[in-house]
Write a protein that holds these residues in place. Structure first.
Motif, short mmCIF file in Angstrom:
data_model
loop_
_atom_site.label_atom_id
_atom_site.label_comp_id
_atom_site.label_asym_id
_atom_site.label_seq_id
_atom_site.Cartn_x
_atom_site.Cartn_y
_atom_site.Cartn_z
N LYS A 145 0.85 -1.19 0.00
CA LYS A 145 0.00 0.00 0.00
C LYS A 145 0.88 1.24 0.00
O LYS A 145 1.84 1.34 0.76
CB LYS A 145 -0.91 0.00 1.23
N ASP B 103 -2.07 -4.07 -1.45
CA ASP B 103 -3.22 -4.02 -2.34
C ASP B 103 -3.10 -5.16 -3.33
O ASP B 103 -1.99 -5.52 -3.78
CB ASP B 103 -3.26 -2.69 -3.10
N GLN C 255 -7.35 -6.53 -0.61
CA GLN C 255 -6.19 -6.05 0.13
C GLN C 255 -5.83 -7.06 1.21
O GLN C 255 -6.60 -7.96 1.55
CB GLN C 255 -6.48 -4.69 0.78
#
Length: 621
Positions: free
Chosen positions: A46, A184, A203
């Motif tokens: 992320k 992600d 995620q």
């Protein structure tokens, strides 16, 4: 290269690719191979675009970024040119002018790891700041202690930093030095209505969150593609592979207390667990314990509460009338010690019924024998004092040693210290813990299995913990028997004797009940209830026989709570010693002769009598 090979082999759509964060959501790995990459699932840490970094980086030139020794190499790769003839770049002959601009003369996309680099620098900065603050509190800058700290100490500071990172998320490190994983999940998709690209499908934030409905499969398939020889086994079944065919298997259920450990094996649950309904993991076997609302608990708790109220009332009465003759004659110091022991005997009921944990088990070990020990240590000290006073009085007018209140407290404390020492040794050899006994109710069907939650204390250990208190009780009983001939007007040996006789009967009844139910299914309930009631009865006997009469006189007959005349030590003891002899001669001797003899043997004005002239109440009782 792999994507290109699948395209050349005409296998586009046959394979579904899974890419690591090196692939991520980049377009460069699939340039001109988009068809072969459709359906690929990739991961990417992320991240967030750092505002201001693009303007900073695109303004870097060969002139203003000389500090970066790799920048020249990056310049050549980015603009596909050579800076000098000695350059290692051989796939082009074009020379760099130095006037090229990043983002204008070349493609530019912010590197996804920029936030992590920034956070790494800040982690180091925070660590150095914290180290300087701790090691050099009075110095601005680096001090000698910081120079000598070393890398290991700095690493400790780095791992302990916590701050908000450049992406707005918290930056921390676990004990292994790793930051929390945040990823992600993307799938490269191609739709008729939109250009091909990566679509976020879920995620990972400590757990997987995957949106299956957002995923796309080759050739427009709706179901998740399968590529198996055998269908997946159902939950709770293991794969038993077919010899020579590693991709084919039979499914076998995990039975008994087994759970599905992985695809190919079942494992037994641990001693304290059973498989869950779908046999994918183990769960704790339900436990049973003595509940507060159980009839086995209500009676001991009720008795204990009555005893606690009565003990507090007696103690409050003694404190209120602390300087009155009856309270003083009872031996105030030892009385308070004895009342404390009686109070602890009642308190143990609540510890025995409370839900076991390490703290409760620790308190059980301490207070199980402590209340009785304190009570009988005080009673033993009292009876021993009475015995020594009258035995010494038969020989001389000199008072025996160690009969003062301070000495009595010291003797009592020494006796109690032995119990505490034994408990602390027990703590060291076998630290307190809780266990669950599953053997008694471990059935063939795991769903019906039950365990018994209890402290890790065996029946023998309970008796050993009480053994010292029982020894004090027996010794006290012996002294009570020895002093039974002393006139009741001179001491409270008889009430103590009756107390000890009754207590011995209570505990003689306890032992066969306690051990006789060791193999019973109701062992937990019967043994706990029996122990609690025995403790309550022991405390109640001592409280009722030793203190209820005194409290009754103090409250309802205050006219009796007055100071009596004083006698010399010799007179008091001589009277006690003659009582027994006179009882055998009363038929042969006229009334009053004994009294005359007693009075003749004691000269109140003699130096010895004056030296040992003490209060009857304070000395004897």
């Amino acid at each position: 290269g792999i994507l290109n090979a699948s395209k050349r082999a005409d296998q586009v759509g046959h394979f579904l690719w899974v890419g690591s964060d090196s692939w991520g959501a980049k377009n460069s790995p699939i340039h001109q191979l988009e068809e072969a990459a459709v359906g690929a699932v990739t991961i990417l840490p992320k991240r967030a675009t750092i505002a201001g970094f693009d303007a900073y980086f695109t303004s870097r030139t060969l002139e203003n970024n000389r500090r970066n020794v790799w920048f020249a190499e990056y310049w050549e790769e980015n603009f596909n040119c050579k800076l000098m003839s000695a350059s290692k770049k051989e796939d082009t002959s074009r020379k760099c002018t130095g006037q090229e601009r990043i983002g204008t003369d070349s493609k530019y996309e912010q590197e996804g790891k920029v936030p992590f680099v920034i956070d790494a620098v800040y982690a180091m900065a925070h660590a150095l700041h914290n180290m300087q603050r701790d090691l050099c509190p009075d110095v601005s800058g680096i001090c000698e202690e910081m120079n000598l700290a070393g890398g290991k100490k700095l690493l400790k500071y780095i791992r302990s930093v916590t701050f908000n990172g450049s992406a707005g998320t918290s930056v921390t490190f676990n004990r292994n030095g790793d930051a929390p994983g945040r990823y992600d999940l993307f799938q490269y998709q191609m739709n008729n209505n939109s250009s091909p690209g990566y679509k976020n499908i879920g995620q990972w934030m400590e757990t997987l969150q995957l949106n299956i409905e957002d995923m796309q499969w080759p050739n427009g398939e709706i179901e998740i593609p399968s590529s198996v020889c055998s269908l997946p086994c159902r939950t709770g079944e293991r794969k038993k592979t077919v010899k020579g065919m590693p991709c084919c298997w039979h499914c076998e259920p995990c039975d008994g207390y087994q759970y599905q450990y992985d695809e190919t094996s079942c494992k037994l649950c641990s001693y304290s667990m059973r498989p869950n309904p779908n046999r994918t993991a183990c769960q704790l076997i339900p436990i049973v314990k003595l509940e507060w609302h159980s009839p086995w608990s209500v009676i001991p708790v009720f008795l204990a509460m009555l005893g606690i109220i009565a003990t507090i009332f007696v103690m409050a009465t003694f404190v209120r009338y602390n300087d009155t003759p009856i309270v003083r004659a009872s031996g105030r110091e030892l009385s308070y010690v004895l009342l404390t022991g009686i109070f602890l005997c009642y308190i143990i009921t609540f510890l025995m019924i409370a839900k076991p944990d390490v703290a409760i088990c620790s308190f059980r070990r301490i207070f199980l024998g402590l209340g009785m020990c304190i009570s009988y240590a005080a009673l033993l000290t009292k009876t021993n004092r009475i015995y020594r006073i009258f035995e010494e009085g038969k020989k001389s007018v000199t008072a025996p040693r160690l009969i003062s209140p301070t000495s009595q407290l010291a003797i009592t404390s020494s006796l109690i210290a032995i119990q505490l020492l034994g408990v602390f040794i027990w703590f060291g050899v076998d630290p307190p813990n809780t266990i669950i006994d599953y053997d008694e109710q471990k059935t063939v069907n795991p769903d019906q299995a039950r365990g018994v939650l209890k402290c890790d204390i065996t029946d023998l250990q309970i008796i050993c913990s009480l053994g010292y208190s029982i020894l004090l009780m027996v010794t006290c009983t012996v002294y009570a028997i020895k002093t039974r001939g002393v006139p009741e007007n001179f001491n409270e040996a008889k009430p103590i004797g009756f107390t000890m006789y009754t207590t011995c009967i209570v505990w003689l009844a306890f032992i066969p009940i306690f051990f006789g139910t060791a193999q019973s299914a109701e062992k937990l309930y019967v043994q706990t209830t029996t122990l609690c009631i025995s403790m309550n009865l022991s405390a109640s006997v001592a409280l009722g026989m030793l203190y209820v009469p005194k409290v009754y006189v103090i409250i309802f007959h205050p006219e009796l709570n007055v100071q009596k005349r004083k006698r010399s030590f010799k007179a008091v003891v001589t009277a006690a010693s003659l009582t027994t002899r006179l009882s055998h001669k009363t038929g042969d001797r006229p009334n009053g002769e004994a009294k005359t003899e007693l009075c003749e043997n004691v000269d109140p004005n003699s130096p010895a009598a004056k030296k040992k002239y003490v209060s009857y109440n304070d000395l004897v009782i």
